[in-house]
Design a protein around this motif. Structure first.
Motif, mmCIF file in Angstrom:
data_model
loop_
_atom_site.group_PDB
_atom_site.id
_atom_site.type_symbol
_atom_site.label_atom_id
_atom_site.label_comp_id
_atom_site.label_asym_id
_atom_site.label_seq_id
_atom_site.Cartn_x
_atom_site.Cartn_y
_atom_site.Cartn_z
ATOM 1 N N MET A 117 8.438 -5.403 11.957
ATOM 2 C CA MET A 117 7.174 -5.711 11.311
ATOM 3 C C MET A 117 6.624 -4.422 10.709
ATOM 4 O O MET A 117 6.309 -3.466 11.424
ATOM 5 N N LEU A 118 6.519 -4.393 9.386
ATOM 6 C CA LEU A 118 6.015 -3.231 8.656
ATOM 7 C C LEU A 118 4.677 -3.626 8.040
ATOM 8 O O LEU A 118 4.606 -4.578 7.259
ATOM 9 N N LEU A 119 3.634 -2.909 8.402
ATOM 10 C CA LEU A 119 2.285 -3.240 7.956
ATOM 11 C C LEU A 119 1.705 -2.054 7.192
ATOM 12 O O LEU A 119 1.708 -0.929 7.684
ATOM 13 N N ASN A 120 1.198 -2.321 5.985
ATOM 14 C CA ASN A 120 0.665 -1.256 5.118
ATOM 15 C C ASN A 120 -0.697 -1.667 4.581
ATOM 16 O O ASN A 120 -0.864 -2.779 4.086
ATOM 17 N N GLY A 121 -1.670 -0.749 4.658
ATOM 18 C CA GLY A 121 -3.034 -1.053 4.230
ATOM 19 C C GLY A 121 -3.730 -1.844 5.322
ATOM 20 O O GLY A 121 -4.144 -2.981 5.130
ATOM 21 N N LEU A 122 -3.919 -1.217 6.474
ATOM 22 C CA LEU A 122 -4.227 -1.928 7.714
ATOM 23 C C LEU A 122 -5.647 -2.489 7.802
ATOM 24 O O LEU A 122 -6.596 -1.903 7.291
ATOM 25 N N VAL A 123 -5.722 -3.616 8.477
ATOM 26 C CA VAL A 123 -6.963 -4.227 8.933
ATOM 27 C C VAL A 123 -7.117 -3.927 10.420
ATOM 28 O O VAL A 123 -6.142 -3.996 11.172
ATOM 29 N N PRO B 119 -9.334 2.894 -0.578
ATOM 30 C CA PRO B 119 -10.720 2.428 -0.673
ATOM 31 C C PRO B 119 -10.973 1.103 0.011
ATOM 32 O O PRO B 119 -12.124 0.770 0.319
ATOM 33 N N ASN B 120 -9.924 0.315 0.253
ATOM 34 C CA ASN B 120 -10.088 -1.004 0.855
ATOM 35 C C ASN B 120 -9.548 -1.096 2.273
ATOM 36 O O ASN B 120 -9.892 -2.037 2.991
ATOM 37 N N SER B 121 -8.698 -0.168 2.654
ATOM 38 C CA SER B 121 -8.146 -0.158 4.018
ATOM 39 C C SER B 121 -8.389 1.218 4.612
ATOM 40 O O SER B 121 -7.553 2.120 4.509
ATOM 41 N N PHE B 122 -9.559 1.367 5.201
ATOM 42 C CA PHE B 122 -9.988 2.615 5.821
ATOM 43 C C PHE B 122 -8.910 3.129 6.763
ATOM 44 O O PHE B 122 -8.338 2.371 7.556
ATOM 45 N N TYR B 123 -8.605 4.418 6.672
ATOM 46 C CA TYR B 123 -7.552 4.994 7.509
ATOM 47 C C TYR B 123 -7.815 4.746 9.000
ATOM 48 O O TYR B 123 -6.884 4.527 9.786
ATOM 49 N N GLY B 124 -9.076 4.736 9.386
ATOM 50 C CA GLY B 124 -9.413 4.468 10.784
ATOM 51 C C GLY B 124 -8.948 3.107 11.261
ATOM 52 O O GLY B 124 -8.741 2.904 12.469
#
Length: 328
Positions: free
Chosen positions: A43-49, A259-264
């Motif tokens: 499972m590869l997830l990019n631009g995390l929620v 800008p839409n997926s805060f690094y935190g």
């Protein structure tokens, strides 16, 4: 949707799922991994929620969507200033790029700027309002290859012609644009409904403005306002827990300045998931392909084909910086 994914896995005869999730797709992946952890191959997830904040409520979700926008705009303006006037139209002169942006915001708050060359798809007259200026930055911040053009458009507005910025806002303030936002809101409202009624809009709006003067009002209108009036509640929405361990590590990748997926969000997701590795892309924009990095691409291929993850804490650089003529 997670159950549908599992059904499709069975239909094609796969014992375990190989999944790539981008942006909202990361929330779907996090849900699947926690509902069916032993059925995940990769499972590869990019631009995390951040799944906790996302599902908690519409109020918390729109705050999460707004967290990073102003910081990314600050990066755009700083990199522009460093690139100089030959690469960025906002650089050079007596005022910095940041000062010129602030000057434009102050000017448009006093009244709209003419946009005589606007294409006419907007609901409004051919002029740039304060709201349209904010909306005009939504897409450019996601795609750093467009930053030189965006800077030139801001410069043109400062000189009295906001046509290009108004054209950038038009698709998102058109009837079709609002229809698309409502479709997205319908999904989000089911995932995590609003806790406050429509009459609480001043309180929610003011909080959003404190979080992000640039994007707070946009996410308020696109995602909170519909949920506050949405009459439907999902019967079977997944609410956690979010700490399941999959047999193989989940690979998380996030730009430092998305800008839409805060690094935190990515940091929180790694902390929550029982078996996950975070790869930091020291880059810009929303999703990895907006800011090419051979380092990131190689890590993705190695993971999806060989189940090899980079060492935890790995940082990948971009191939080029925004405003570099060779970017992209």
């Amino acid at each position: 949707t997670a159950r549908d994914m599992d059904y499709l896995r069975r239909l094609v005869g796969e014992q375990k799922l190989t999944y790539v999730g981008l942006s909202y797709g990361t929330y779907l992946g996090e849900t699947y991994a926690n509902m069916f952890p032993n059925r995940v191959r990769a499972m590869l997830l990019n631009g995390l929620v951040d799944p906790v904040r996302y599902s908690k409520s519409a109020e918390e979700r729109v705050a999460m969507w707004s967290d990073a926008a102003d910081e990314v705009l600050g990066q755009l303006l700083s990199l522009c200033q460093s690139a100089g006037p030959q690469q960025c139209a906002l650089a050079g002169g007596q005022r910095s790029a940041t000062e010129r942006w602030e000057r434009l915001v102050a000017r448009v708050k006093r009244g709209p700027i003419p946009a005589p060359g606007a294409d006419g798809t907007s609901l409004y007259r051919p002029q740039l309002s304060h709201g349209d200026l904010l909306i005009s930055q939504f897409e450019p911040l996601r795609a750093p290859r467009t930053w030189p053009d965006d800077a030139a458009n801001i410069d043109a507005a400062l000189r009295g012609d906001a046509s290009a910025l108004e054209n950038g806002a038009s698709p998102l303030v058109s009837a079709a644009g609002w229809s698309g936002a409502t479709t997205s809101a319908a999904i989000q409202c089911a995932d995590g409904p609003a806790r406050k009624p429509p009459r609480a809009w001043p309180q929610v709006f003011n909080r959003q403005q404190r979080i992000s003067p640039l994007a707070g009002g946009i996410h308020f209108a696109w995602e909170w306002a519909p949920c506050a009036s949405w009459p439907v509640r999902a019967e079977d929405a997944y609410r956690g827990p979010w700490n399941a361990s999959t047999p193989n590590p989940i690979l998380l990748i996030n730009q430092r300045y998305d800008p839409n997926s805060f690094y935190g969000n990515a940091v929180a997701a790694q902390r929550l998931l029982g078996n996950a590795v975070l790869l930091t892309h020291e880059g810009y924009g929303h999703l990895w392909f907006q800011d090419p990095s051979e380092c990131v691409s190689e890590a993705m291929v190695d993971y999806l084909t060989e189940l090899t993850t980079p060492p935890n804490g790995t940082v990948c650089q971009s191939d080029h910086q925004p405003f570099d003529p060779d970017f992209g």
